[in-house]
Motif scaffolding. Structure first.
Motif, mmCIF file in Angstrom:
data_model
loop_
_atom_site.group_PDB
_atom_site.id
_atom_site.type_symbol
_atom_site.label_atom_id
_atom_site.label_comp_id
_atom_site.label_asym_id
_atom_site.label_seq_id
_atom_site.Cartn_x
_atom_site.Cartn_y
_atom_site.Cartn_z
ATOM 1 N N GLU A 1 10.479 3.444 -1.971
ATOM 2 C CA GLU A 1 10.447 4.587 -2.888
ATOM 3 C C GLU A 1 11.660 4.608 -3.816
ATOM 4 O O GLU A 1 11.535 4.956 -4.989
ATOM 5 N N HIS B 1 8.410 2.381 -5.851
ATOM 6 C CA HIS B 1 7.122 1.949 -5.305
ATOM 7 C C HIS B 1 6.603 2.987 -4.315
ATOM 8 O O HIS B 1 7.287 3.946 -3.985
ATOM 9 N N ARG B 2 5.363 2.770 -3.870
ATOM 10 C CA ARG B 2 4.676 3.792 -3.073
ATOM 11 C C ARG B 2 4.523 3.392 -1.612
ATOM 12 O O ARG B 2 4.487 2.225 -1.259
ATOM 13 N N VAL B 3 4.364 4.409 -0.779
ATOM 14 C CA VAL B 3 4.172 4.209 0.657
ATOM 15 C C VAL B 3 2.885 3.431 0.926
ATOM 16 O O VAL B 3 2.844 2.614 1.851
ATOM 17 N N ASP B 4 1.860 3.637 0.113
ATOM 18 C CA ASP B 4 0.615 2.894 0.349
ATOM 19 C C ASP B 4 0.818 1.389 0.178
ATOM 20 O O ASP B 4 0.164 0.590 0.844
ATOM 21 N N GLU B 5 1.744 0.987 -0.683
ATOM 22 C CA GLU B 5 2.066 -0.439 -0.814
ATOM 23 C C GLU B 5 2.738 -0.947 0.458
ATOM 24 O O GLU B 5 2.446 -2.054 0.926
#
Length: 122
Positions: free
Chosen positions: A23, A27-31
């Motif tokens: 983060e 970038h995202r947690v789903d990545e």
């Protein structure tokens, strides 16, 4: 035989550091979840279960539904060691995950992070 102290560290205590790292770099947690799923075979429910149960790193990898057969394609340096040269299988798996998290944080394309073997010419 005693192992490295990270083996007995809970995955739940390390996971927030992975989240913060990706983060912080936009970038995202789903990545993050996608690379964890790719490497270990955990689905969202399974991942949540190991977080809730605070399983240690050794148990996290022991119970992994399916370690990706292409994990050995992960190469490079993490924590000063070449991941492909780490002899302890558990430490190598931990460092594989660290390497994938670093690659997500650096913005590497997901298609490159989720290694696939190259096709051999006939």
């Amino acid at each position: 035989m005693a192992g490295h102290r990270i083996f007995s560290t809970s995955f739940a205590s390390i996971y927030p550091h992975y989240v913060a790292k990706v983060e912080r770099k936009g970038h995202r947690v789903d990545e993050l979840h996608r690379v964890i799923t790719w490497l270990t075979g955990y689905d969202e429910a399974g991942l949540q279960r190991v977080l809730d149960d605070e399983v240690d790193m050794a148990t996290f990898f022991e119970r992994a539904p399916r370690m990706n057969p292409h994990a050995s394609l992960i190469t490079g340096v993490i924590c000063g060691h070449r991941v492909e040269e780490i002899e302890d299988p558990l430490m190598q798996r931990i460092r594989y995950l660290d390497k994938l998290v670093d690659e997500v944080a650096r913005g590497k394309k997901m298609s490159s992070i989720l290694r696939q073997p190259t096709a051999t010419a006939p």
